[in-house]
Enzyme design. Structure first.
Site, PDB file in Angstrom:
ATOM      1  N   LYS A  52       9.959   0.357   3.676  1.00 36.16           N
ATOM      2  CA  LYS A  52      10.880   0.710   2.590  1.00 36.16           C
ATOM      3  C   LYS A  52      11.494   2.094   2.832  1.00 36.16           C
ATOM      4  O   LYS A  52      12.697   2.297   2.669  1.00 36.16           O
ATOM      5  CB  LYS A  52      10.144   0.650   1.239  1.00 36.16           C
ATOM      6  CG  LYS A  52       9.784  -0.779   0.831  1.00 36.16           C
ATOM      7  CD  LYS A  52       8.820  -0.872  -0.348  1.00 36.16           C
ATOM      8  CE  LYS A  52       8.417  -2.340  -0.562  1.00 36.16           C
ATOM      9  NZ  LYS A  52       7.472  -2.541  -1.682  1.00 36.16           N
ATOM     10  N   GLN A  96       3.369   0.818  -5.228  1.00 38.25           N
ATOM     11  CA  GLN A  96       3.009  -0.334  -4.397  1.00 38.25           C
ATOM     12  C   GLN A  96       1.741  -0.997  -4.934  1.00 38.25           C
ATOM     13  O   GLN A  96       0.755  -0.329  -5.237  1.00 38.25           O
ATOM     14  CB  GLN A  96       2.816   0.130  -2.935  1.00 38.25           C
ATOM     15  CG  GLN A  96       2.596  -0.995  -1.947  1.00 38.25           C
ATOM     16  CD  GLN A  96       3.831  -1.892  -1.749  1.00 38.25           C
ATOM     17  OE1 GLN A  96       4.964  -1.478  -1.964  1.00 38.25           O
ATOM     18  NE2 GLN A  96       3.605  -3.130  -1.353  1.00 38.25           N
ATOM     19  N   ASP A 119      11.544  -2.162  -8.922  1.00 39.59           N
ATOM     20  CA  ASP A 119      10.731  -3.320  -8.555  1.00 39.59           C
ATOM     21  C   ASP A 119      10.911  -4.464  -9.550  1.00 39.59           C
ATOM     22  O   ASP A 119      10.490  -5.592  -9.284  1.00 39.59           O
ATOM     23  CB  ASP A 119       9.242  -2.940  -8.549  1.00 39.59           C
ATOM     24  CG  ASP A 119       8.658  -2.872  -7.158  1.00 39.59           C
ATOM     25  OD1 ASP A 119       9.198  -3.537  -6.262  1.00 39.59           O
ATOM     26  OD2 ASP A 119       7.655  -2.161  -6.986  1.00 39.59           O
TER      27      ASP A 119
HETATM   28  N1  GUN Z   1       3.083  -5.740  -3.377  1.00 33.07           N
HETATM   29  C1  GUN Z   1       3.532  -6.913  -2.849  1.00 33.07           C
HETATM   30  N2  GUN Z   1       4.862  -7.040  -3.049  1.00 33.07           N
HETATM   31  C2  GUN Z   1       5.249  -5.930  -3.717  1.00 33.07           C
HETATM   32  C3  GUN Z   1       6.519  -5.484  -4.187  1.00 33.07           C
HETATM   33  O1  GUN Z   1       7.557  -6.143  -4.074  1.00 33.07           O
HETATM   34  N3  GUN Z   1       6.518  -4.278  -4.813  1.00 33.07           N
HETATM   35  C4  GUN Z   1       5.392  -3.537  -4.979  1.00 33.07           C
HETATM   36  N4  GUN Z   1       5.481  -2.379  -5.629  1.00 33.07           N
HETATM   37  N5  GUN Z   1       4.201  -3.930  -4.555  1.00 33.07           N
HETATM   38  C5  GUN Z   1       4.145  -5.121  -3.919  1.00 33.07           C
END
Ligand code: GUN
Length: 292
Positions: A52, A96, A119
């Site tokens: 990211k 995350q 998100d």
């Molecule tokens: N864990 C697995 N997929 C995601 C996501 O799209 N965003 C976040 N913050 N954590 C995740």
């Protein structure tokens, strides 16, 4: 069979975003700034967060990575979220997941300001999604829909079987695909661990979205000839032939399922890059919505 190439589709989205950033710079507008909080040392989470940050760098966004040991208290984490909510430099941020067991994920996702919730995990954004109102869509479901759209895959009137009802993939993607939108207008069957006759249900699917986190779970006999298969799984399985000792494995038995499909996503290089691209789209939208 054609590959639904998420890597290629995401690359063209990143190109569009790079151009948007360039235009913003030329117009003296704010450069989008994404922050990411990573708690602990889970290998998968570190890989995703690093990807990211790298995507931000590539398209010219600013980014801040905030790391904590997995001993951080819920209170400390909530305090940091509050700080980011009030920091005008940060346009959007993510925490995350998964988080250590002593931290309540619902409390954390609810603490994020919905206008910075890139998100799309806050109940307000999820509610807006259900009602087809403007808001941030969760990154993986939005990435799947965008992948179908950009590859001209018809969804209207199709039977889509979603396997797995998680809060971040299965449930929201089932809602997105059933909405009266394009892509959308699917007849959706959301299946889960208590579903009976999963094989028979999958055999009726025009589109299968596999999001259960069980490597190779979707077998050839479950898939209709000509189906579209989207594989959300990314489980690390031991592989001594690789230098790092593991490889990523999807929820679909790719080798045997692929020959039956009209389209199928690879793992890696399918849904994963699209998730990151969606997060970048949301971050640009966050700054645009503020009118900065
Ligand atoms: N864990 C697995 N997929 C995601 C996501 O799209 N965003 C976040 N913050 N954590 C995740």
């Amino acid at each position: 069979m054609q590959l639904l190439d998420g890597k290629k589709t995401a690359a063209s989205i990143r190109e569009e975003l790079t151009l948007a950033v360039k235009n913003r710079k030329e117009n003296g507008q704010k450069i989008p700034h994404l922050a990411a909080i990573l708690v602990g040392n889970d290998g998968g989470s570190m890989t995703y967060v690093n990807a990211k940050v790298k995507a931000c760098e590539e398209i010219g966004f600013e980014s801040t990575l905030i790391r904590y040991d997995d001993t951080i208290t819920e209170e400390e984490l909530l305090r940091k979220i509050n700080e980011l909510n009030n920091d005008d430099a940060i346009d959007g941020f993510i925490v995350q997941l998964p988080l250590p067991k002593h931290i309540n994920e619902l409390k954390v996702t609810q603490a994020v300001d919905p206008t910075k919730d890139v998100d799309g995990f806050h109940p307000q954004n999820l509610g807006n999604m259900v009602l087809n109102l403007p808001g941030f869509l969760p990154a993986t479901p939005a990435g799947i829909v965008e992948l179908l759209k950009r590859n001209n895959i018809e969804t209207s009137g199709k039977h889509c079987v979603v396997i797995g009802r998680s809060n971040i993939v299965g449930s929201p993607v089932s809602i997105l695909l059933a909405r009266n939108t394009n892509p959308g207008n699917c007849t959706v069957t959301l299946t889960h661990s208590r579903t009976k006759n999963l094989t028979e249900i999958c055999q009726q699917a025009d589109i299968i979205v596999a999001a259960i986190g069980k490597p190779g779970y979707v077998k050839a006999e479950m898939v209709k000839e000509g189906a579209v298969v989207v594989d959300v799984g990314t489980t690390r399985v031991d592989d001594p032939s690789r230098e790092r000792g593991w490889r990523l494995c999807g929820d679909v038995d790719f080798e045997n399922v692929a020959p039956k499909c009209s389209f199928i996503t690879p793992v890696p290089g399918g849904v994963g890059p699209m998730t990151i691209a969606s997060l970048m789209i949301n971050t640009l939208r966050a700054v645009e919505l503020k009118g900065l």
